[in-house]
Design an enzyme around this catalytic site. Structure first.
Site, PDB file in Angstrom:
ATOM      1  CG  ASN A  98      -7.900 -33.581  42.808  1.00 16.14           C
ATOM      2  OD1 ASN A  98      -8.795 -33.407  42.001  1.00 16.14           O
ATOM      3  ND2 ASN A  98      -6.797 -34.244  42.509  1.00 16.14           N
ATOM      4  CG  PHE A  99     -11.243 -27.859  42.675  1.00 15.13           C
ATOM      5  CD1 PHE A  99     -12.354 -27.263  43.238  1.00 15.13           C
ATOM      6  CD2 PHE A  99      -9.990 -27.403  43.051  1.00 15.13           C
ATOM      7  CE1 PHE A  99     -12.234 -26.236  44.155  1.00 15.13           C
ATOM      8  CE2 PHE A  99      -9.851 -26.370  43.959  1.00 15.13           C
ATOM      9  CZ  PHE A  99     -10.983 -25.781  44.511  1.00 15.13           C
ATOM     10  CG  HIS A 131       1.048 -35.131  40.672  1.00 13.42           C
ATOM     11  ND1 HIS A 131       0.706 -35.725  41.867  1.00 13.42           N
ATOM     12  CD2 HIS A 131      -0.080 -34.522  40.229  1.00 13.42           C
ATOM     13  CE1 HIS A 131      -0.569 -35.490  42.132  1.00 13.42           C
ATOM     14  NE2 HIS A 131      -1.068 -34.756  41.150  1.00 13.42           N
ATOM     15  CG  HIS A 132       2.748 -32.528  36.084  1.00  8.96           C
ATOM     16  ND1 HIS A 132       3.324 -31.353  36.545  1.00  8.96           N
ATOM     17  CD2 HIS A 132       1.460 -32.488  36.478  1.00  8.96           C
ATOM     18  CE1 HIS A 132       2.424 -30.640  37.181  1.00  8.96           C
ATOM     19  NE2 HIS A 132       1.269 -31.293  37.155  1.00  8.96           N
ATOM     20  CE  LYS A 135       1.002 -31.868  43.163  1.00 12.03           C
ATOM     21  NZ  LYS A 135       0.334 -30.543  43.093  1.00 12.03           N
ATOM     22  N   GLY A 141      -1.125 -32.159  47.461  1.00 17.01           N
ATOM     23  CA  GLY A 141      -2.188 -31.860  48.417  1.00 17.01           C
ATOM     24  C   GLY A 141      -3.217 -32.969  48.484  1.00 17.01           C
TER      25      GLY A 141
END
Length: 241
Positions: A98-99, A131-132, A135, A141
């Site tokens: 994840n950024f 999540h949507h 995914k 992750g």
């Protein structure tokens, strides 16, 4: 900075917009129907694709001497293979589950909390990940990174998304329309519970973080994580796959 976008779905479009706003140039938009032609013109590659092509994207970048930032999840059984290739080629590779800046701060908080809670056996830890519906990988992750940090500091041995044993970190995985990403960690006892949670409002944070990582990795050699980019003490690198 000239960027090769390896994956041009919803995230790719957001990354493109943010990169252009920051004065960068997109020289390749790789999709399932296009080739890698033009990747040699890039200063850096950003991979937000799908698990089935992530290894090809990363290895192609490394073999062409292009620093690669990857945010694709669901392919980590090949992570160490990519690390070895990067080291062999004296290249630059950065993987992040994840950024988002907020998520990476959340990683640090989760790591510190897991160390604290390891002393208090009356609390059982579990997680929730939402999540949507588009995914592909389950769990995310990000959830795996959170779970591995808990495993590293507690008596848990693994994570599970169904039929957990007492030594598993149970991850309750949900897929709901139009949810960018929600992750919760819950420590429950008979008398109370402690909960930490990160909720993403949109994809902007993920995209911005990937562009910042791409800017950071230029001129570097080695294998990195967002911990290096943001200079965070406790954020997790992959220690267990």
């Amino acid at each position: 900075m000239k960027i090769a976008l390896l994956g041009y779905g919803k995230m790719g479009h957001v990354i493109e917009r943010i990169a252009l706003e920051r004065g960068h140039e997109i020289v390749l938009k790789k999709t399932s129907s296009t080739t890698f032609e033009g990747i040699q013109n890039a200063d850096v590659a950003i991979d937000f694709s799908v698990p089935s092509v992530a290894v090809e994207n990363i290895s192609t970048s490394i073999n062409n001497g292009i620093p690669i930032v990857s945010g694709t999840t669901g392919w980590l059984e090949n992570y160490h293979e990519m690390v070895e290739l990067c080291n062999q080629k004296n290249a630059a590779f950065l993987y992040g589950s994840n950024f988002s800046l907020g998520v990476n701060l959340f990683f640090e908080l989760n790591d510190y909390l897991a160390k604290m809670m390891s002393k208090f056996k009356e609390y059982n830890v579990s997680m929730e990940e939402i999540h949507h519906t588009q995914k592909l990988d389950k769990p995310s992750g990000t959830a795996i990174t959170l779970a591995n940090s808990i495993i590293n500091h507690t008596d848990k041995n693994n994570w599970a998304i169904e039929n957990p044993t007492p030594t598993d970190v149970f991850i309750d995985v949900k897929r709901i329309e139009n949810v960018p990403g929600t992750h919760s960690v819950l420590y429950t006892s008979e008398v109370d519970y402690i909960k930490i949670e990160h909720v993403a409002h949109n994809r902007e944070g993920f995209a911005l973080g990937s562009v910042i990582a791409a800017e950071w990795i230029i001129g570097k050699k080695g294998v990195f994580s967002m911990k290096d980019v943001l200079d965070l003490k406790y954020c997790n690198k992959i220690t267990k796959i």
